[in-house]
Design a protein around this motif. Structure first.
Motif: not given
Ligand SMILES: [Zn+2]
Length: 144
Positions: A1-16
């Protein structure tokens, strides 16, 4: 996982779906884990995408460890934990983050590593907010 698909970076629903922001520090963000089988379980995630702890600058690492210590003390006092377990796995989500898990002698998995395989315990939205407010208040009083 790099920052382009990382949910901690993108903060998408995978994180929420997994956690709720509590507060930010200068190099990291504190989240309340939605599965509250361990009351007070949180995650402290570095704001920048680093795969390994040694990739942080000395200053970032020092600051994040100070914040981790402060959060650990606040959670120990607030949730009457006998021990704060800290865990860094990151095989699947490499973004540097630390699980902060308050444990009690008479609670789940005392003396063993905590597990995400057991039944999860979710709260109502108001209960999450109440817990987040209490953690914020507790952090204000912590001096380490
Ligand atoms: Zn990331």
């Amino acid at each position: 996982m790099n920052q382009n698909n990382c949910f901690y970076c993108i903060k998408d629903e995978r994180l929420s779906n997994l956690m709720i922001p509590v507060c930010t520090f200068s190099t990291s963000t504190l989240y309340l884990f939605k599965d509250q089988r361990y009351p007070g379980r949180c995650v402290l995630a570095c704001d920048k995408h680093y795969n390994e702890i040694f990739e942080l600058s000395y200053k970032e690492r020092e600051t994040m460890m100070q914040d981790l210590s402060k959060v650990s003390k606040a959670l120990k006092l607030l949730f009457h934990a006998d021990k704060i377990n800290l865990a860094v796995y990151e095989d699947l989500v490499s973004h540097f983050h630390v699980h902060i898990v308050p444990k009690t002698r008479d609670g789940f998995e005392w003396g063993k590593p905590f597990s995400d395989e057991k039944e999860k315990h979710f709260l109502e939205d108001a209960e999450y907010q109440d817990r987040i407010n209490k953690i914020k208040m507790a952090l204000q009083d912590i001096d380490i």
